[in-house]
Design an enzyme around this catalytic site. Structure first.
Site, PDB file in Angstrom:
ATOM      1  N   ASP A  51       0.744  -1.229   0.056  1.00  0.00           N
ATOM      2  CA  ASP A  51       0.060  -0.110  -0.262  1.00  0.00           C
ATOM      3  C   ASP A  51       0.831   1.359   0.157  1.00  0.00           C
ATOM      4  O   ASP A  51       0.226   2.285   0.021  1.00  0.00           O
ATOM      5  CB  ASP A  51      -1.000  -0.088   1.129  1.00  0.00           C
ATOM      6  CG  ASP A  51      -2.131  -0.648   0.832  1.00  0.00           C
ATOM      7  OD1 ASP A  51      -2.338  -1.440  -0.357  1.00  0.00           O
ATOM      8  OD2 ASP A  51      -3.186  -0.753   1.746  1.00  0.00           O
ATOM      9  N   ASP A  95      -6.158  35.149 -35.713  1.00  0.00           N
ATOM     10  CA  ASP A  95      -6.304  33.610 -35.444  1.00  0.00           C
ATOM     11  C   ASP A  95      -7.582  32.980 -34.459  1.00  0.00           C
ATOM     12  O   ASP A  95      -8.212  31.958 -34.756  1.00  0.00           O
ATOM     13  CB  ASP A  95      -4.905  33.208 -34.373  1.00  0.00           C
ATOM     14  CG  ASP A  95      -3.849  33.095 -35.072  1.00  0.00           C
ATOM     15  OD1 ASP A  95      -3.740  32.958 -36.313  1.00  0.00           O
ATOM     16  OD2 ASP A  95      -2.788  33.265 -34.408  1.00  0.00           O
ATOM     17  N   GLY A 116      -6.613  27.038 -37.733  1.00  0.00           N
ATOM     18  CA  GLY A 116      -7.355  27.527 -38.617  1.00  0.00           C
ATOM     19  C   GLY A 116      -7.523  27.362 -40.152  1.00  0.00           C
ATOM     20  O   GLY A 116      -8.606  26.687 -40.644  1.00  0.00           O
ATOM     21  N   MET A 117      -6.516  27.632 -40.720  1.00  0.00           N
ATOM     22  CA  MET A 117      -6.445  27.246 -42.184  1.00  0.00           C
ATOM     23  C   MET A 117      -6.356  26.057 -42.599  1.00  0.00           C
ATOM     24  O   MET A 117      -7.200  25.488 -43.394  1.00  0.00           O
ATOM     25  CB  MET A 117      -5.023  28.030 -42.786  1.00  0.00           C
ATOM     26  CG  MET A 117      -5.266  29.470 -43.067  1.00  0.00           C
ATOM     27  SD  MET A 117      -6.649  29.827 -44.024  1.00  0.00           S
ATOM     28  CE  MET A 117      -6.222  29.061 -45.673  1.00  0.00           C
TER      29      MET A 117
END
Lengths: 514, 462
Positions: free
Chosen positions: A36, A299, A434-435
């Site tokens: 443990d 962006d 994004g693009m």
């Protein structure tokens, strides 16, 4: 009994051990069976700790079970005391010791007679609290122990420091980016002319705990651990605390404004001029943090209206929700936390910012919710990262539980102004760029992978697709493919169509497009 | 007559770090393909499993926790009803051929009658339920597998001479599936094969298992089955007249159960770890079946030759086993044969009867290599071990993950013991894997500081 495959927050003793091993020269002794003590493994691997974790087990075996621990725990305490001379030994109960109902307090009383170290039992109920609650409680317990003792011995220095100063409460081992946050948190008040009195528990020394009340105020950066420790000096010594997490631009500004308020209360008494931080905040927001500029830049336009799902501990999930919605204009479809004990606060924080709130400890529920919503990105824990992998949705990790790769060597705070930069990067990188996104839309995607029909919920497909129809969704960009497929199936079901042909897909598309 | 130097046995306080024995589900659920494991215990165990198994947990594992809550502990809830509800869900979700309950410390302490409940639910659900008590009160790490295997022995079909003879062709075919070159059978040989009924016990990856099959097959000894088998439904027949042999040193309970309860005959041999161990293992098996082993020496020499690049690195280096997974004696023996000096062999539990042949081989090896016999420390005390290590300054410590980074920071090279549990180190084919692990930290040091040539697999393995 509960069927469980995975859990977000660990068992109580882990919380206690995290606090104890964060202090300097504190040793924890677990009353537990063999095996443990895996906390040592977690700490030395994920945090790449160079020192031996100051945790040992007083092993519970058959003999202990039959006859009780008797001298064993006490011997182990005295032995540690002699070997390593810790300032404090924390006797840590586990599930085993709570069931076997050994009187740990009695062991502690007897052991402290002979040992030079202080000895206390962690006052934590294994079955009622989780890791975070236990950590909160243990930190309070240790702090209270030393403050009370100092008061009894009249060594408690209650005069505040001459210059404004603050304590930072709740930075500790295995916390999500805690080390980096700590550095950032020390820097931030420094720039405001405020000294850091003490940081606890990380690297804190018990000898100086009595000087904790000398600070002008306390800050508790994370909700989960530290609030208990901050509230009792407030009651007993009238010491104010700030519980706002300085994560994101607006919350950081709020945090600084609160500091200003607290400091200015004293300013007149100390006959100094009032401090004004507005200029500082403005300058930081505009130029040090890039996040404000970033959300204005083109962006970020592409992110507008995209959907995200958020899950994590209360602090991080709430803060990230606020940042996404208020600072970046991203739509949060679902925000959730596994901190069930703090559900009320969480609800209040994300109220009105997201479509739905999810409070659960069940990762399958989280997975099913995400699969249903199909957001463009997920912000969650290590578990959500794996959920995201399965259903092809990118995920940024924002909260514990995490594994080794979220203990970066480089500087990655989430708090303060540098934190806003890090978070902006994380968010931006998690969405498809994004693009790339745009061109995928135009050219119908560049991947020739099979359609993802993976869903976390038991996906019973009672509807057939003809091969031509099956290939149709392949021409749709990956991130909306699942939804299109689902729409088609729903539409087919509504119209009692048993098999989906290519005509059906077009019909469904026509119907769903505005 | 020359007497051998006996290894000294010591026993310390038992304050050492090891994994909880329930970790055996990690490899057993992958081994037994149609099984489902249910760990009955508290959050502590669940959290251990998820942090120990890391990535595996996300791959839709066939194991789960039956997490005990306060109501279970205080007996406000009925154990049988609760387990029934959970097993029904497991059955619906996964449809396994067997559910294996792993009892933990908690079920021991509250004396949950898993063995009593299992047969009732088994009847009710129509699915076999095997109970194994793999708890940290009695066992360490790999011994978890021992408890599961021991429990499985009771589920193996009864071996019967007559029926087996009828099914002879059937058995041969099944063996043939595992063989690389099944077409080399000769009917004469086949007759001989059916005489020896050998079941190997110990969970090995299926590729390693079939390599071992092949290896003994070369000596005209056929393996009639494995415990555990690849599927629960393919458990081997056991009974009087069946010979059994262990492939791992931590299976003493299984060995005892096989002998006492299933009346099998145990072949006590060293374990097939390292070329020396593998050869001794096969020789011992052959001797039991009155088969004269062929070409073993050449084969062993050939393997040693192929290890020469590793031997160059480790010969003369010293090593310290902190003790974690019970493979220590066999590994120490192998590494001494490789030319290393072993300072100390820590081991959680030492069954001197089950490991007798292995211990004897260790003594012989020490004598042959003119190396001092290591001290064997049962139930070691990690704190004292670290003190001893500071004095001895071994070149390498084999240790658990809890100590690895701190020791590295103290300039003691380490190799994590847990890797030996998962790596394929059995048989001649895999002889390179253990030295590969052992030399890794040593090679790294050489590479970075002395600029020695890289010994990584890509450049050497040609």
């Amino acid at each position: 009994m509960k069927l469980a495959y995975w859990m977000y927050a660990g068992p109580a003793h882990i919380g206690t051990l995290r606090v104890a091993s964060s202090f300097r020269n504190v040793h924890a002794i677990m009353h537990a069976p063999l095996g443990d003590d895996y906390f040592n493994v977690m700490r030395s691997t994920s945090e790449r700790e160079r020192d031996f974790t100051p945790v040992t087990a007083s092993v519970v075996d058959r003999h202990v079970l039959a006859r009780g621990s008797q001298e064993k725990v006490i011997n182990n305490i005295s032995r540690k005391d002699e070997e390593q001379h810790p300032d404090l030994i924390v006797l840590t109960p586990t599930c085993t010791s709570s069931i076997s109902q050994e009187d740990l307090q009695n062991f502690v009383d007897r052991a402290s007679l002979s040992s030079e170290s202080d000895v206390i039992p962690a006052d934590v109920n294994y079955y009622r609290v989780n890791e975070l609650q236990a950590a909160d409680r243990t930190l309070e317990q240790i702090t209270r122990f030393y403050l009370d003792r100092a008061r009894k011995r009249s060594t408690l220095d209650r005069s505040v420091t001459n210059a404004p100063s603050a304590n930072i409460i709740g930075i500790f081992t295995s916390g999500f980016h805690n080390q980096h946050d700590c550095r950032e948190l020390k820097r931030l008040p420094g720039e405001l002319g405020i000294a850091v009195n003490q940081v606890i528990p990380e690297g804190g020394s018990l000898k100086y705990l009595k000087d904790l009340p000398r600070a002008w105020f306390n800050t508790v950066p994370y909700r989960e651990v530290g609030l208990m420790t901050a509230t009792f000096p407030e009651k007993e010594y009238g010491m104010p605390y700030i519980s706002t997490t300085p994560m994101g631009i607006s919350d950081t500004a709020d945090f600084i404004a609160q500091i200003g308020k607290l400091v200015n209360v004293w300013a007149s008494a100390l006959s100094e001029k009032r401090l004004n931080y507005t200029l500082y905040v403005e300058n930081q927001t505009k130029f040090v943090s890039q996040a404000a500029w970033f959300s204005k830049s083109i962006d970020c336009q592409n992110l507008a209206g995209k959907e995200a799902a958020i899950f994590g501990d209360a602090t991080h999930a709430a803060s990230i929700t606020k940042i996404l919605v208020k600072e970046m204009g991203i739509r949060v479809s679902c925000s959730g936390t596994y901190c069930k004990h703090d559900a009320e606060w969480f609800n209040e924080q994300v109220q009105g910012l997201c479509d739905e709130v999810l409070v659960t400890e069940d990762h399958t529920e989280v997975g099913d919710t995400i699969a249903r919503i199909e957001p463009s990105a997920i912000f969650g824990t290590q578990m959500e990262r794996h959920i995201g992998k399965r259903i092809d949705i990118p995920c940024g990790v924002i909260s514990s539980p995490v594994h080794i790769q979220n203990f970066p060597l480089g500087y990655r705070p989430s708090l303060g102004y540098e934190g806003t930069n890090q978070i902006a990067d994380l968010i931006y990188n998690s969405f498809n760029l994004g693009m790339e996104d745009h061109s995928l839309d135009v050219f119908g995607g560049h991947d020739t992978k099979e359609v993802s029909t993976k869903s976390l919920s038991t996906d019973r497909r009672d509807i057939n697709w003809t091969p031509e129809a099956e290939s149709e969704p392949n021409r749709i960009p990956g991130f909306v493919r699942g939804r299109t497929k689902k729409n088609t199936e729903v539409s087919a079901k509504q119209n009692d169509i048993p098999e989906i042909t290519i005509d059906v897909t077009y019909a469904a598309k026509e119907k769903s497009s505005p | 007559m020359k007497t051998l130097e006996m290894p000294t046995f010591e026993c310390e306080t038992g304050n050492y770090h090891t994994s909880c024995p329930i970790s055996c589900v990690a490899w057993l659920y992958q081994k037994i393909e149609d099984s489902s494991f249910l760990v009955v215990g508290t959050k502590t165990r669940g959290y251990f499993l998820q942090s120990a198994l890391g990535v595996m947990i996300f791959a839709e594992p066939r194991y789960a926790m039956a997490e005990l809550e306060e109501g279970d502990i205080s007996a406000q809830l009925n154990d049988q009803k609760e387990l029934e509800r959970i097993c029904l869900r497991v059955k619906n979700d996964r449809n396994p051929s067997v559910i294996i309950w792993i009892g933990t410390c908690t079920t021991e302490i509250i004396k949950m009658d898993l063995e009593g409940i299992a047969p009732k639910l088994e009847k009710q659900l129509g699915i076999p339920i095997v109970v194994a008590r793999a708890n940290g009160l009695d066992h360490a790490f790999t011994q978890g597998e021992d408890t599961v295997s021991a429990a499985m022995t009771h589920r193996c079909p009864e071996y019967n001479h007559r029926t087996t003879n009828q099914r002879k062709g059937d058995v041969a075919r099944r063996v043939g599936v595992d063989m690389v070159a099944p077409n080399k059978f000769v009917s004469d040989e086949e007759l001989k094969l059916s005489r020896c009924n050998l079941v190997l016990f110990g969970s090995l990856p299926s590729s390693v298992a079939s390599q071992s099959n092949l290896e003994s097959r070369r000596q005209s000894v056929s393996v009639s089955g494995w415990l555990p088998s690849q599927r629960y439904t393919e458990l081997p027949a056991l009974g009087e007249g069946v010979y059994v042999c262990g492939v791992n040193p931590f299976l003493s309970r299984t060995a005892a159960t096989l002998m006492r309860r299933r009346k099998c005959q145990l072949i006590g041999s060293p374990f097939p770890i390292g070329p020396d161990g593998t050869r001794a293992w096969i020789e011992k098996i052959c001797s039991v079946f009155n088969v004269k082993p062929e070409g073993l020496e050449e084969r062993e020499n050939q393997i040693w030759k192929s290890l020469s690049d590793y031997l160059e690195v480790i010969t003369g280096k010293s090593i310290f086993f902190m003790g974690d997974n019970l493979l220590e004696i066999s590994l120490a023996r192998f590494l001494i044969r490789c030319g290393m000096v072993v300072y100390e062999v820590g081991i959680p539990y030492m069954d001197k009867r089950y490991q007798a042949a292995e211990l004897l081989l260790l003594q012989h090896t020490c004598e042959k290599m003119k190396k001092p016999t290591p001290r064997i420390v049962e139930k070691p005390d990690n704190y004292s071990q670290v003190q001893r290590m500071h004095e001895l300054q071994p070149d390498l410590a084999i240790t658990g993950m809890a100590h690895a980074n701190p020791l590295e920071a103290r300039d003691i090279d380490t190799k994590w013991s847990v890797e030996f549990t998962f790596a394929q180190i059995h048989g001649s084919v895999n002889a390179r894997d253990a030295p590969e692990l052992v030399t890794r930290p040593l090679r790294r040091r050489n590479d970075s500081i002395l600029g020695c040539r890289s010994l990584s697999r890509q450049t050497v393995d040609v």
